[in-house]
Every structure is written in C-alpha cells, then in structure tokens.
Design an enzyme around this catalytic site. Structure first.
Site, short mmCIF file in Angstrom:
data_model
loop_
_atom_site.label_atom_id
_atom_site.label_comp_id
_atom_site.label_asym_id
_atom_site.label_seq_id
_atom_site.Cartn_x
_atom_site.Cartn_y
_atom_site.Cartn_z
N LYS A 181 24.15 31.31 47.04
CA LYS A 181 23.48 32.37 46.29
C LYS A 181 23.92 32.25 44.83
O LYS A 181 24.98 32.70 44.44
CB LYS A 181 23.83 33.76 46.82
CG LYS A 181 22.87 34.83 46.28
CD LYS A 181 23.50 36.20 46.13
CE LYS A 181 24.25 36.39 44.84
NZ LYS A 181 23.39 36.33 43.61
N GLY A 211 33.81 34.75 40.60
CA GLY A 211 33.28 35.88 39.85
C GLY A 211 34.37 36.86 39.50
O GLY A 211 35.55 36.51 39.41
N SER A 212 33.98 38.11 39.33
CA SER A 212 34.92 39.12 38.87
C SER A 212 35.89 39.55 39.97
O SER A 212 35.57 39.49 41.16
CB SER A 212 34.17 40.34 38.36
OG SER A 212 33.62 41.09 39.43
N THR A 213 37.05 40.04 39.55
CA THR A 213 38.06 40.50 40.50
C THR A 213 37.59 41.69 41.32
O THR A 213 37.79 41.71 42.54
CB THR A 213 39.37 40.81 39.76
OG1 THR A 213 39.89 39.60 39.19
CG2 THR A 213 40.41 41.40 40.69
N ILE A 271 34.58 42.50 42.36
CA ILE A 271 33.65 42.04 43.40
C ILE A 271 34.38 41.18 44.42
O ILE A 271 34.10 41.25 45.62
CB ILE A 271 32.48 41.27 42.76
CG1 ILE A 271 31.64 42.22 41.89
CG2 ILE A 271 31.59 40.65 43.84
CD1 ILE A 271 30.51 41.54 41.15
N GLY A 272 35.34 40.40 43.97
CA GLY A 272 36.14 39.60 44.90
C GLY A 272 36.88 40.46 45.91
O GLY A 272 36.96 40.13 47.09
N GLU A 312 37.89 32.71 43.55
CA GLU A 312 38.32 32.29 42.22
C GLU A 312 37.81 33.37 41.28
O GLU A 312 36.60 33.47 41.03
CB GLU A 312 37.74 30.91 41.89
CG GLU A 312 38.41 30.25 40.69
CD GLU A 312 37.69 30.56 39.40
OE1 GLU A 312 38.18 31.44 38.66
OE2 GLU A 312 36.67 29.94 39.12
N CYS A 319 36.50 32.07 32.93
CA CYS A 319 37.53 32.84 33.62
C CYS A 319 38.93 32.46 33.15
O CYS A 319 39.83 33.29 33.18
CB CYS A 319 37.40 32.64 35.13
SG CYS A 319 37.30 30.92 35.63
N GLU A 358 40.03 41.73 31.23
CA GLU A 358 39.21 40.57 30.92
C GLU A 358 37.96 41.00 30.17
O GLU A 358 37.22 41.88 30.61
CB GLU A 358 38.81 39.84 32.21
CG GLU A 358 38.03 38.56 31.96
CD GLU A 358 37.72 37.80 33.23
OE1 GLU A 358 37.79 36.56 33.21
OE2 GLU A 358 37.38 38.45 34.25
#
Length: 505
Positions: free
Chosen positions: A189, A242-244, A246-247, A264, A298, A399
């Site tokens: 995706k 992606g972002s933390t 969402i992770g 990551e 990142c 970030e």
C-alpha cells in the site's frame, strides 16, 4: 537544447493519465470506481489519477497473495531462479531509468539529483538481494549424543507493506526485494500522495517473471486499506515506514493476530561537530544532512550540536551556505532543494518555526514559505536555521519533517553525548571529528541505529537501516532483512542404533 529542456521533453512521454491497481497479476480499476488524484508539489498541477483501492479490492489482493503463497510455485523456486528474476527486475528498471526518475520528480517535487540517487539505490536493492538470497541458509548445530540438528529458513508468508510518500520507489524496493527474494507474497500500500512509481515497479515485477499474486499494489486510504491489511487474519507480517504515532497504532492492531511487525519510524537525529573537525567538510555534510530531500527524511540530522570553541565560525559558514541553496525547477540540475509534499506539510513546518519564535528562538536563515519564479502555485519552504533554543522546545524535541535545523553549543564530549541522547527517537546520528578514538567512543554511546562519522550518507544496499527507542525496530536494506521475512525451523533427528526409551517403561 539545455539539459533541463531535454528532460522536460522526455517528461511528456512518461506521463499517463491513469494508473491501475495491480491484483493477481492484472491491472484493475477500483471496485467502487473511486480514484486518487496526484499533484506535482512543485507546481500544484495534476499529474494523474490512480485507482483507489477499497476493502473489497484489498480482500482480493490478500486472497491472491495467499493463494500465490500457499499453492503457487514462487516459494518453491530454487533460490538461484528467484535471484535471476530479481536481477531481471533490476535490469528493466535500469533500462527505464530516465522514465522512473522523471516520474518520481513529477510525483514528489524532489530534485532530479535526489531522484536519480534514489532510483539508483532501488535498482541496486534488487541486485543486492539477488546475491544475498543465494547465501541465506540455515545452520547445523552441535547437539549431544547421537542426534543431529539443523535449521531451515522458510518464508513467513503473506506480507503487508505500507510505504511513505518521501521516498516512494526506494522504500517500495527496500520492502519488496527482500520479501520476494525469500519466497513471500506481498501486498504493497503506497502513500496516496505518491503512488505512481510503486505501481510501475509492480508492473515491472510482472514483466520480469514474478508470478501472478506474488506482488500486489493497492493504493488507497491508510484508515481503510492500511487498517484492513494490518488486521487481516490471512496476513502474516506487516512492514511499515512512517510516523511514530501510526507505527504504534499498527503495532497495537497487529498484536490481535500476533503478526510479525517491522517498524521504521520517525527521527530527530543529532549531528555532533567537535572542535577538531574539518569545519568546511562538516558544514557541507551538515547542510546535506538536513536539507537533502527538503528535510523530508526520517533520519534528517535536524539537531546540530557544535563545540563552543568553533560555534561562531561554524554557524557563520553554515548560515551563509544555507542562504545560497537554490530552490526552483526540480528538473534543473542546478537546483539544490525541491518542494514540500503538500500544503498540509507546509503548514506543519511553518507552525514549528513560529512556535520556536514565540518561545524566544532566533531564526538565522529562512523561516518562511517561498514562491520561486515560475513555481508560485507549488509548496516551498526556505532552508531554515534556528538558534538560541533550549532542549524543552517543540522544535528541538519533535520531528518536523522539513528543511528546519536547530543549532546548539556543547562544551565537552560528555555533554555532547547527553544532548544527543536526550530524545525519544534513535534513528540516525552523525559525528564530525579528526580524532578516531573520540569517534569510536561517541559512536558507542549514542543511542541510534545509524552513526555516520565524517560522512553525510546514511545507507547503501548492505548497510543495516533502522532505529532504537521510538524510531522503531527491525533492520532493512541488509542481510538481516532476510531474517525479517523468514521463520527459522529447527529439525532434530536421532540416528542411534538403539531405540530411545526415556520413560523406561
């Protein structure tokens, strides 16, 4: 005709009006008929429409990947044959290099120099894993008595791979190449903002001989398609960049079915310049570390710590060069920095800069949106340098994902290490010093997955890439990545001449 003009002429040949989903080896439209419109961040102009995957489409992609894995022939191919296909993917990509570069520039607004480097690495990723898979094997282990133990590496299964908008094709290659090298099937995706080159990569995989269902591409909403993949019981692994925040959400949802997860995530990487550093080299490397890819990286080195003895000289040179960075036509090889991905990200960047000003920080360069001539409708932000900050400020701790760097002093090695580690993140870091012993000492104490010494580059195929702390876990781009897509099966056998009767009955 200039190089830029030649590139623009070629550009017209690579654009398509419409891009399909790729499911089970076929190009298909969305079951709902919905599309995603992609825009060139440099100009704000429409680039193309893309089929927008629905849950129904995603279910078809999972079913195709499951069938390809459970009953297909890809995982049964000898590793040498899979390696041949990966090398063919790389060869096709290389033959279409200019097309892929130009399409990446159109879709992301990044400079042609950046796109060339990233497409080159994507090609080299497939070549690297074509070689790496041949040597990826199990072990024979020492066990007592008349027993024999060996291990086998088996593909983990169906993998959902969710990629970001900042490095579209490169991140797709980082994930697809090791997964299919070991025999997995994937559903990718891509980010809705930048799906084009990932779709083309899926087409190239088919052309190179990857069987139907092994590589599926389903651009769509993260809240719909991404969540559906993460929670799907037939998906065995999730890999996300992606972002933390969402992770964390993905990790929580994946836990319900105990999926393997690789994350990551974000970063707030420190860049340490010691008094004995080659100042000019450190200035140039530090400029690249934050302003490359318009700071949308990142591992961007967005916290710059400079020893107090050279602080004034370093900052003076750094600011002077930052002000000379050229923004404008991404296809012009003289352009240094490209556009920001969209208006939302532009607003986010500016909000951080304004918060720093409100907190008493000083903007030494940049600090505002800009409109290069001929690109007034695009999304642009000046290279920005901020000083007089403290470590509690948002601009230091969070970030930003844009061309903004904060500059601070340190007095000794101990303080430099403390400041570098004073963050929730731990992805990249850089050290500039002529003292090899110091470089080793500091590198050993920095809490980050990547340490760059007297060097602005963070990754090549073969070098592990990943983070500590809230920057995620798992390593991509390396031999270790193959283990992320495999299970280790231990096989224990007895070869003695007398039957075993451990209960003695």
């Amino acid at each position: 005709m200039s190089t830029t003009q030649e590139t623009k002429v070629e550009q017209e040949a690579v654009k398509r009006d419409f891009y399909h989903l790729i499911i089970n080896g076929e190009k298909v439209k969305s079951s709902t008929g919905e599309t995603i419109k992609t825009y060139n961040p440099a100009t704000g102009e429409l680039v193309a429409e893309v089929a927008k995957a629905s849950k129904e489409d995603t279910e078809k992609a999972v079913a195709a990947a499951r069938e390809a894995f459970d009953n297909g022939k890809w995982k049964k191919y000898p590793v040498g044959r899979r390696a041949q296909v990966l090398n063919k993917i790389a060869a096709i990509m290389r033959s279409r290099f200019n097309e892929l570069v130009e399409l990446e520039v159109l879709d992301t607004g990044k400079t042609i120099h950046a796109a060339q480097g990233q497409i080159t690495q994507a090609i080299e990723d497939f070549e690297f894993y074509a070689g790496a898979i041949v040597g990826h094997r199990g072990t024979v282990n020492n066990v007592p008595g008349q027993f024999h133990n060996y291990t086998e590496k088996e593909p983990v299964g169906v993998c959902a791979q969710i990629t970001p908008w900042n490095y579209p094709m490169m991140m797709a290659a980082w994930k697809i190449a090791p997964a299919i090298a070991v025999g997995c099937s994937v559903i990718v995706k891509p980010a809705s903002l930048t799906p084009l080159t990932t779709i083309v990569l899926g087409e190239i995989c088919q052309e190179a001989g990857v069987p139907a269902g092994v590589v599926n591409i389903v651009p769509g909403s993260g809240a719909e398609v991404g969540d559906y993949l993460v929670g799907h019981p037939q998906v065995d692994k999730v890999a996300f960049t992606g972002s933390t925040p969402i992770g964390k959400d993905i990790m929580s949802k994946a836990s319900q079915t105990l999926k393997r997860v690789t994350l990551e995530l974000g970063g707030k990487s420190p860049n340490l310049v010691f008094a004995d550093a080659d100042i000019d080299a450190a200035v140039d490397g530090s400029l690249f570390g934050i302003f490359y890819n318009s700071g949308q990286s990142c591992e961007a080195r967005s916290r710059l710590y400079v020893h107090e003895d050279i602080y004034d000289e370093f900052v003076s040179k750094f600011v002077e060069k930052a002000k000379k960075i050229k923004l404008g036509d991404p296809l012009d090889k003289g352009t240094h920095m490209g556009a920001i991905i969209d208006q939302g990200q532009l607003d986010t960047i500016d909000s951080y800069v304004q918060s720093a000003i409100q907190d008493g920080a000083e903007v030494l360069a940049g600090g505002k949106q800009v409109h290069p001539e001929g690109y007034e409708n695009g999304f642009w932000y000046e290279p920005t340098v901020i000083a007089n900050v403290n470590h509690d400020m948002k601009v230091v701790q969070e970030e930003i994902f844009g061309p903004v760097v904060v500059v601070m002093k340190f007095k000794d090695e101990k303080e430099a290490i403390r400041l570098a580690n004073d963050t929730d993140f731990g992805l990249g870091s850089a050290i500039w010093t002529k003292d090899g012993a110091r470089a080793t000492r500091v590198a050993n104490q920095i809490q980050a997955g990547i340490v760059m010494i007297n060097c602005p580059f963070s990754a090549f195929p073969g070098t592990p890439f990943g983070g500590y702390k809230q920057s995620g876990f798992g390593r991509e781009l390396s031999i270790e990545s193959l283990d992320l897509y495999t299970e280790t099966k231990s096989i224990l056998s007895y070869y003695g001449s007398r039957p075993i009767n451990p209960l003695g009955v």
